[in-house]
Design an enzyme around this catalytic site. Sequence first.
Site, PDB file in Angstrom:
ATOM      1  N   GLY A  61       2.449  -5.754   7.520  1.00  0.00           N
ATOM      2  CA  GLY A  61       1.493  -6.425   6.643  1.00  0.00           C
ATOM      3  C   GLY A  61       0.265  -6.828   7.433  1.00  0.00           C
ATOM      4  N   SER A  62      -0.397  -7.865   6.977  1.00  0.00           N
ATOM      5  CA  SER A  62      -1.662  -8.244   7.603  1.00  0.00           C
ATOM      6  C   SER A  62      -1.432  -9.021   8.901  1.00  0.00           C
ATOM      7  CB  SER A  62      -2.479  -9.093   6.630  1.00  0.00           C
ATOM      8  OG  SER A  62      -1.783 -10.290   6.380  1.00  0.00           O
ATOM      9  N   THR A  63      -2.448  -9.030   9.740  1.00  0.00           N
ATOM     10  CA  THR A  63      -2.359  -9.747  11.009  1.00  0.00           C
ATOM     11  C   THR A  63      -2.171 -11.241  10.766  1.00  0.00           C
ATOM     12  OG1 THR A  63      -3.616  -8.054  12.154  1.00  0.00           O
ATOM     13  CG2 THR A  63      -3.677 -10.260  13.121  1.00  0.00           C
ATOM     14  N   ASN A 111       0.811  -1.227   0.000  1.00  0.00           N
ATOM     15  CA  ASN A 111       0.000   0.000   0.000  1.00  0.00           C
ATOM     16  C   ASN A 111       0.844   1.277   0.000  1.00  0.00           C
ATOM     17  OD1 ASN A 111       0.765  -0.598   2.638  1.00  0.00           O
ATOM     18  ND2 ASN A 111      -1.056   0.324   3.531  1.00  0.00           N
ATOM     19  N   CYS A 122      -3.163   1.410   6.649  1.00  0.00           N
ATOM     20  CA  CYS A 122      -3.389   0.668   7.902  1.00  0.00           C
ATOM     21  C   CYS A 122      -4.160   1.507   8.901  1.00  0.00           C
ATOM     22  CB  CYS A 122      -2.071   0.183   8.478  1.00  0.00           C
ATOM     23  SG  CYS A 122      -0.853   1.481   8.709  1.00  0.00           S
ATOM     24  N   THR A 167      -0.651 -12.787   8.257  1.00  0.00           N
ATOM     25  CA  THR A 167       0.741 -13.088   7.918  1.00  0.00           C
ATOM     26  C   THR A 167       1.648 -12.825   9.121  1.00  0.00           C
ATOM     27  OG1 THR A 167       0.229 -12.363   5.682  1.00  0.00           O
ATOM     28  CG2 THR A 167       2.523 -12.740   6.166  1.00  0.00           C
ATOM     29  N   GLY A 168       1.302 -11.818   9.912  1.00  0.00           N
ATOM     30  CA  GLY A 168       2.088 -11.507  11.118  1.00  0.00           C
ATOM     31  C   GLY A 168       2.159 -12.705  12.058  1.00  0.00           C
ATOM     32  N   GLU A 180       4.046  -4.851  12.527  1.00  0.00           N
ATOM     33  CA  GLU A 180       3.086  -3.752  12.307  1.00  0.00           C
ATOM     34  C   GLU A 180       1.972  -4.338  11.455  1.00  0.00           C
ATOM     35  OE1 GLU A 180       2.908  -1.026  13.715  1.00  0.00           O
ATOM     36  OE2 GLU A 180       4.921  -0.410  14.307  1.00  0.00           O
ATOM     37  N   GLU A 191       7.518   1.206  15.841  1.00  0.00           N
ATOM     38  CA  GLU A 191       8.337   1.882  14.844  1.00  0.00           C
ATOM     39  C   GLU A 191       8.321   3.377  15.159  1.00  0.00           C
ATOM     40  OE1 GLU A 191       6.705   0.113  11.009  1.00  0.00           O
ATOM     41  OE2 GLU A 191       8.821  -0.390  10.803  1.00  0.00           O
TER      42      GLU A 191
HETATM   43  P1  NAD Z   1       0.434  -9.261   3.568  1.00  0.00           P
HETATM   44  O1  NAD Z   1       0.476  -9.735   4.972  1.00  0.00           O
HETATM   45  O2  NAD Z   1      -0.319 -10.065   2.574  1.00  0.00           O
HETATM   46  O3  NAD Z   1       1.900  -9.118   2.967  1.00  0.00           O
HETATM   47  C1  NAD Z   1       2.874  -8.295   3.578  1.00  0.00           C
HETATM   48  C2  NAD Z   1       4.252  -8.807   3.186  1.00  0.00           C
HETATM   49  O4  NAD Z   1       4.465 -10.093   3.739  1.00  0.00           O
HETATM   50  C3  NAD Z   1       4.475  -8.950   1.689  1.00  0.00           C
HETATM   51  O5  NAD Z   1       5.790  -8.517   1.391  1.00  0.00           O
HETATM   52  C4  NAD Z   1       4.320 -10.446   1.472  1.00  0.00           C
HETATM   53  O6  NAD Z   1       5.016 -10.926   0.343  1.00  0.00           O
HETATM   54  C5  NAD Z   1       4.933 -11.014   2.741  1.00  0.00           C
HETATM   55  N1  NAD Z   1       4.494 -12.349   3.122  1.00  0.00           N
HETATM   56  C6  NAD Z   1       3.397 -13.023   2.723  1.00  0.00           C
HETATM   57  N2  NAD Z   1       3.326 -14.225   3.354  1.00  0.00           N
HETATM   58  C7  NAD Z   1       4.403 -14.305   4.175  1.00  0.00           C
HETATM   59  C8  NAD Z   1       4.877 -15.276   5.111  1.00  0.00           C
HETATM   60  N3  NAD Z   1       4.209 -16.410   5.324  1.00  0.00           N
HETATM   61  N4  NAD Z   1       5.988 -14.999   5.800  1.00  0.00           N
HETATM   62  C9  NAD Z   1       6.642 -13.836   5.633  1.00  0.00           C
HETATM   63  N5  NAD Z   1       6.253 -12.869   4.757  1.00  0.00           N
HETATM   64  C10 NAD Z   1       5.145 -13.100   4.045  1.00  0.00           C
HETATM   65  O7  NAD Z   1      -0.116  -7.756   3.643  1.00  0.00           O
HETATM   66  P2  NAD Z   1      -0.483  -6.797   2.428  1.00  0.00           P
HETATM   67  O8  NAD Z   1      -1.763  -7.304   1.847  1.00  0.00           O
HETATM   68  O9  NAD Z   1       0.718  -6.603   1.567  1.00  0.00           O
HETATM   69  O10 NAD Z   1      -0.739  -5.419   3.184  1.00  0.00           O
HETATM   70  C11 NAD Z   1      -1.972  -5.044   3.681  1.00  0.00           C
HETATM   71  C12 NAD Z   1      -2.041  -5.256   5.178  1.00  0.00           C
HETATM   72  O11 NAD Z   1      -0.948  -4.611   5.808  1.00  0.00           O
HETATM   73  C13 NAD Z   1      -3.269  -4.662   5.834  1.00  0.00           C
HETATM   74  O12 NAD Z   1      -3.768  -5.535   6.798  1.00  0.00           O
HETATM   75  C14 NAD Z   1      -2.748  -3.392   6.488  1.00  0.00           C
HETATM   76  O13 NAD Z   1      -3.525  -2.924   7.561  1.00  0.00           O
HETATM   77  C15 NAD Z   1      -1.397  -3.840   6.905  1.00  0.00           C
HETATM   78  N6  NAD Z   1      -0.519  -2.693   7.106  1.00  0.00           N
HETATM   79  C16 NAD Z   1      -0.095  -2.388   8.361  1.00  0.00           C
HETATM   80  C17 NAD Z   1       0.700  -1.276   8.595  1.00  0.00           C
HETATM   81  C18 NAD Z   1       1.162  -0.886   9.971  1.00  0.00           C
HETATM   82  O14 NAD Z   1       2.102  -0.114  10.078  1.00  0.00           O
HETATM   83  N7  NAD Z   1       0.559  -1.378  11.036  1.00  0.00           N
HETATM   84  C19 NAD Z   1       1.074  -0.483   7.503  1.00  0.00           C
HETATM   85  C20 NAD Z   1       0.623  -0.819   6.242  1.00  0.00           C
HETATM   86  C21 NAD Z   1      -0.161  -1.936   6.052  1.00  0.00           C
END
Ligand code: NAD
Length: 416
Positions: free
Chosen positions: A162-164, A88, A218, A166-167, A184, A392
């Site tokens: 990224g997403s919760t 994003n 986010c 994947t987190g 995050e 962060e």
């Molecule tokens: P995502 O979790 O799908 O992917 C994020 C990253 O993780 C990508 O680089 C992806 O290739 C990688 N990834 C995917 N699977 C993985 C795994 N099993 N192990 C390690 N890495 C892996 O998220 P997205 O769809 O790219 O982003 C959108 C999400 O991110 C939303 O939920 C948004 O709220 C969140 N977000 C959070 C913040 C914050 O600072 N809190 C900022 C921006 C976006």
Amino acid sequence: DAPCRASGRLARNGVLLADNAAEIVALLVAEQGKPTWQAEFEVAAAVQWLEATASLQIPVEVVEDTPAHRVETRHVPLGVVGGISPWNFPVLLSVWKIGPALVAGNTLVLKPSPLTPLTVLRLGQLFAAVVPTGVLNVITGGDALGPLMTGHPGFDKISFTGSTRTGRAVMRSAAERLTRITLELGGNDAAIVFPDVDVKAVAQQLFWSAFTNSGQICVATKRAYVHDAIYDAFLAELREIAAQVPMAPGKEPGAMLGPVQNAAQFARISALVEEARLSGLGVIEAGSAPDGPGYFVPVTLVDNPPDDSRIVQEEQFGPVLPVMRFTGEDEVIDRANACEYGLAGTVWTNDEARALRVAARLETGTVWINEALALSPFAVFGGHKQSGMGRENGLSGLLEYTNSQTVTIRRAAEAG
Ligand code: NAD
């Protein structure tokens, strides 16, 4: 001395990015889809973050200092950090990792989303002019690359945005070797609008808090709670703004909102809206989407859906906003907190005492009062609950890229 050199290099990266902003903006618009004005804003913010992070000083804390005994705590680099960023805000959120990782004296292997690799690869190329070989590495690949990184024994820390969902996978993987992590994650931020506000002005601000970057932020407002006394007027105002804001391909002059970034996200948002419609919720297609190709979702408002509907409970991450009525302060706080996420929230009122009272009870890492999306490189940022762990930005964010080391010295008594 090493942190000083790293800070100097980082500051020069900020200058390099500013000098090459036009090229990065064009690339960002092409690969991410956001309108040019928003890409310019993202690149300018990245420059600001690089400069600000370069100015942070890692402190040495002297706990005790007597002729017989000295105790001090320093912060030493971790080693090799893996950074994983989302699609994003590929430039800004990558810089949020590059800055502190390097200033703290680490090396970084940065992996952008497979959906937006180009701007970050170009950043890596640009920064190679001032960063020694091997210190900043950008790698790209498909879905398998993230898990390969988090399972790799060579990393001392993984900083993930990224997403919760994947987190959680990152945390499981890191548990094997107790690799340090910063997570995050997602958010479902509530906006609470009390009846004493200027409806027109606050509707305008809330609109942009929800729909900037087509809702793919986010900390976007993802649920709005508007007091019953102004609800109808407020919703009418949001509809009017939505009808006037042009949505178009990012590179088109005059585009204020762009498409959703990718097919999977488009399908997810479309399904959420369709489900709301089929369940008889008040779905209002308030904006319009251009004809032709592209993952365009018109600005959509959902009129007072129940709190347990999916559109309220889940992070939509797109240009769709549920707007709900409330009447009491305690009631709205409970409803805002009844959510697994806790990233940020906004409170809108002219009564500062009320705003502070509400803020203190919101279970979120950030609360903005009468403003939104007001992030600062010097203010700590991070989520409560399922929105993440670790921080962060600011000094706390920088120290997450270090290990503390306490050194004590017992001195021989002076010959008397
Ligand atoms: P995502 O979790 O799908 O992917 C994020 C990253 O993780 C990508 O680089 C992806 O290739 C990688 N990834 C995917 N699977 C993985 C795994 N099993 N192990 C390690 N890495 C892996 O998220 P997205 O769809 O790219 O982003 C959108 C999400 O991110 C939303 O939920 C948004 O709220 C969140 N977000 C959070 C913040 C914050 O600072 N809190 C900022 C921006 C976006």
